[in-house]
Design an enzyme around this catalytic site. Structure first.
Site, PDB file in Angstrom:
ATOM      1  N   ASP A 138       2.005   1.856 -15.724  1.00  0.00           N
ATOM      2  CA  ASP A 138       1.208   2.312 -16.864  1.00  0.00           C
ATOM      3  C   ASP A 138       1.785   1.748 -18.119  1.00  0.00           C
ATOM      4  OD1 ASP A 138      -0.544   3.586 -18.521  1.00  0.00           O
ATOM      5  OD2 ASP A 138      -0.009   5.538 -18.014  1.00  0.00           O
ATOM      6  N   ASN A 173       0.150   2.091 -21.320  1.00  0.00           N
ATOM      7  CA  ASN A 173      -0.351   2.759 -22.475  1.00  0.00           C
ATOM      8  C   ASN A 173      -0.196   4.254 -22.365  1.00  0.00           C
ATOM      9  OD1 ASN A 173      -2.379   3.290 -20.979  1.00  0.00           O
ATOM     10  ND2 ASN A 173      -3.979   2.211 -22.033  1.00  0.00           N
ATOM     11  N   ASP A 223      -2.007   6.309 -20.371  1.00  0.00           N
ATOM     12  CA  ASP A 223      -2.724   7.269 -20.100  1.00  0.00           C
ATOM     13  C   ASP A 223      -2.992   7.744 -18.538  1.00  0.00           C
ATOM     14  OD1 ASP A 223      -3.502   4.986 -18.682  1.00  0.00           O
ATOM     15  OD2 ASP A 223      -5.434   4.578 -19.684  1.00  0.00           O
ATOM     16  N   ASP A 232      -2.177  -0.471 -15.696  1.00  0.00           N
ATOM     17  CA  ASP A 232      -2.804  -1.461 -16.577  1.00  0.00           C
ATOM     18  C   ASP A 232      -2.049  -2.820 -16.345  1.00  0.00           C
ATOM     19  OD1 ASP A 232      -0.734  -0.733 -18.222  1.00  0.00           O
ATOM     20  OD2 ASP A 232      -1.922   0.837 -19.116  1.00  0.00           O
ATOM     21  N   ASP A 235      -9.047 -11.246  -7.505  1.00  0.00           N
ATOM     22  CA  ASP A 235      -9.987 -10.556  -6.443  1.00  0.00           C
ATOM     23  C   ASP A 235     -11.538 -10.742  -6.802  1.00  0.00           C
ATOM     24  OD1 ASP A 235     -10.937  -8.696  -4.308  1.00  0.00           O
ATOM     25  OD2 ASP A 235      -9.038  -7.605  -4.553  1.00  0.00           O
ATOM     26  N   ASP A 265     -13.193 -10.587  -1.391  1.00  0.00           N
ATOM     27  CA  ASP A 265     -13.361  -9.455  -0.534  1.00  0.00           C
ATOM     28  C   ASP A 265     -14.300  -9.553   0.289  1.00  0.00           C
ATOM     29  OD1 ASP A 265     -13.160  -6.378  -0.994  1.00  0.00           O
ATOM     30  OD2 ASP A 265     -15.278  -6.490  -1.459  1.00  0.00           O
ATOM     31  N   GLU A 289     -10.812 -11.823   2.948  1.00  0.00           N
ATOM     32  CA  GLU A 289     -10.857 -10.699   3.646  1.00  0.00           C
ATOM     33  C   GLU A 289     -11.855 -10.716   4.695  1.00  0.00           C
ATOM     34  OE1 GLU A 289     -10.890  -5.841   3.378  1.00  0.00           O
ATOM     35  OE2 GLU A 289     -12.027  -7.070   2.245  1.00  0.00           O
ATOM     36  N   HIS A 296      -4.374  -1.651   0.215  1.00  0.00           N
ATOM     37  CA  HIS A 296      -4.581  -0.468  -0.658  1.00  0.00           C
ATOM     38  C   HIS A 296      -5.869   0.487   0.375  1.00  0.00           C
ATOM     39  CE1 HIS A 296      -7.496  -3.596  -1.149  1.00  0.00           C
ATOM     40  NE2 HIS A 296      -8.513  -2.888  -1.631  1.00  0.00           N
ATOM     41  N   ASP A 297      -6.247  -0.338   1.486  1.00  0.00           N
ATOM     42  CA  ASP A 297      -7.213   0.375   2.194  1.00  0.00           C
ATOM     43  C   ASP A 297      -7.040   1.135   3.303  1.00  0.00           C
ATOM     44  OD1 ASP A 297      -9.415  -0.415   0.603  1.00  0.00           O
ATOM     45  OD2 ASP A 297      -9.320  -2.391   1.468  1.00  0.00           O
TER      46      ASP A 297
END
Ligand code: NOJ
Length: 512
Positions: A26, A28, A30, A34, A103, A200, A255, A317-318
């Site tokens: 991160d 910034n 929040d 990012d 992606d 994807d 993919e 990530h899946d």
């Protein structure tokens, strides 16, 4: 197989590192990762030895599916930054010799995309046919627990198709205007200098033109688990042609999320579709030598016959992280890394696997993903002290277990950490033509062991992975030296012939 001196495309030698930007770093404060966070940590990738990064989507998105629902293909979502920050990241990566893959999500857009807003505005709208509209639904099922793949649109009195969430309507690639528009998107990023794309659900873009019911959907499976239509190949050939018209060997990795390596192999086409395809059976594989042997043999048989270049992936990530899949065992996770980085093909690492992260426990109100995939998407702990380099707002997901001990900072100071193991393995790949481009041959050892050799011209390496929780004797012809040991036991010494419980060894001939 390519010899030491034969030139081969860069991506065959690559080690790719997947960045899931929401959770990487991160910049910034929040609480959401990012682009500036990614830029700040590029040296982590360089020190690891990765040379290519794949950035999961950073496009403008309402985030119904964490960015895989795109509402503007040529804009960056404000949560990640802006185009100037993207350009800065791309230059910073290129300056360090890192290539960048975007992606590309061809199958669907967000329902907030201006194209879909127009398409659903009336049956007569010129973009009506950019999506798939029908009077009657069939039995196709959507992924991510979304039920039917058809959603009724009250205003225009028809159903639209979505193989994922209702917020992700499927594009109609049979419409040439869609092809042109999506090619325009590819050009936009290629012109900016990206080195290629991860595509994807590449197998999903073509649909059965008859829209026939499918028994597998009746049995509860989403269509995206097996959709495999000739039209997808035509779409990919068009994309490949476009990408090949650019200088600099840009690459397409798709993919193809169908669990048949033989079917996956077809997506390489006649060298005119994907350069590389993911092959996911190893991603489902439990800690079992029989399963891994079968997965690897199948890849060698199906892809080897076509001279198609394999890829290897254990985490993304899946899916559950591989350490979690192997029962949380760090020994197993490290041994698997030796396999991942010594098989024939391009390895894809998922951020944090080099730290040995497990999935986070995400419960109750902390849950974000409709598909239940939050655990693997937990933020990467950079520093040992909380909040682990995520200063500012509370991160969007909780940290994985043992965040202090597994943080990048702690790992860097611990020679026994998985981080140092990955670094050593990647460095050995760099030094060894056999590991990068050599043949693969299985060695007949014991049932609990998976062992193979890699050979290229005069160079040779052997990998031995003991899946058992006891010492196994593995006799090899000739004399060998331990180049890398998953637990460092015996590293640098002559190979004794015994492999410790759940230990993996990378060996080289002992010529001393
Ligand atoms: C595959 C992506 O990896 C996943 O995260 C996403 O939900 C689906 N495709 C739909 O885009």
């Amino acid at each position: 197989m390519g010899g030491v001196d034969q030139p081969q495309p860069w991506w065959r030698d690559a080690v790719v590192y997947q960045i899931y930007p929401r959770s990487f770093a991160d910049g910034n404060g929040d609480g959401v990762g990012d682009l500036s966070g990614v830029q700040r940590h590029l040296d982590h990738l360089c020190e690891l030895g990765a040379d290519t990064l794949w950035l999961s989507p950073v496009y403008r998105s309402p985030m119904a599916d964490a960015g895989y629902d795109i509402s503007d293909h040529t804009g960056i979502d404000p949560v990640f930054g802006d185009l100037a920050e993207f350009d800065a990241l791309l230059s910073a990566a290129h300056e360090r010799g890192l290539r960048v893959l975007m992606d590309f999500v061809p199958n669907h857009t967000s329902d907030q995309h201006p194209w879909f807003v127009e398409s659903r505005s009336s049956r007569e709208n010129p973009k009506r046919d950019w999506y798939v509209w029908r009077d009657e639904p069939n039995n196709w099922r959507a992924a991510l627990g979304a039920g039917s793949a058809w959603t009724w649109d009250e205003h225009t009195g028809q159903y639209y198709l979505h193989l994922f969430l209702p917020e992700q309507p499927d594009l109609n690639w049979r419409n040439p205007e869609v092809v042109d528009a999506m090619h325009g998107v590819l050009r936009f990023w290629l012109d900016r200098g990206v080195d290629g794309f991860r595509i994807d659900v590449a197998h999903c873009v073509g649909k059965d033109p008859a829209f026939a019911d499918d028994q597998r959907c009746a049995a509860g499976a989403p269509l995206s688990d097996f959709n495999d239509q000739p039209h997808s190949h035509e779409v990919l050939r068009g994309i490949r042609k476009l990408v090949d018209s650019y200088p600099g060997d840009r690459v397409l990795v798709g993919e193809v999320n169908i669990r048949s390596t033989a079917r996956v192999a077809e997506y390489y086409g006649a060298g005119d579709e994907l350069h590389m395809s993911f092959n996911f059976p190893p991603l489902d594989a439990p800690w079992d030598p029989t399963v891994f042997r079968m997965c690897v043999r199948e890849v060698e048989r199906e892809l080897g016959a076509m001279a198609a270049w394999p890829t290897w992936v254990l985490s993304n990530h899946d899916n559950e992280r591989h350490r979690t899949r192997y029962g949380g065992s760090m020994r197993r996770a490290k041994a698997a890394a030796v396999m991942l980085l010594t098989l024939r093909g391009t390895p894809f690492l998922f951020q944090g696997e080099e730290l040995g992260l497990e999935d986070a426990t995400v419960a109750g109100d902390d849950r974000v993903d409709p598909g239940g995939r939050d655990g693997a998407r937990a933020p990467v702990p950079w520093l040992a002290a909380a909040p682990h380099g995520w200063d500012g707002a509370r991160p969007w997901l909780p940290f994985p277990p043992d965040a202090a001990e597994l943080s990048a900072e702690s790992a860097a100071g611990n020679a026994g950490s998985p981080l140092h193991l990955y670094r050593r393995l990647i460095a050995e790949r760099g030094r060894s033509p056999a590991l990068r481009r050599g043949d693969w041959e299985e060695l007949d050892t014991s049932p609990e062991v998976f062992a193979y050799s890699r050979r290229c011209d005069g160079d040779e390496r052997v990998t031995v992975i003991n899946f058992a929780d006891r010492v196994v004797d593995v006799a090899l012809d000739g004399r060998w030296r331990v180049l890398v040991a998953s637990d460092r036991e015996g590293e640098g010494e002559p190979y004794s012939g015994a492999v410790l419980p759940e230990q993996a060894l990378l060996l080289q001939p002992d010529r001393s």
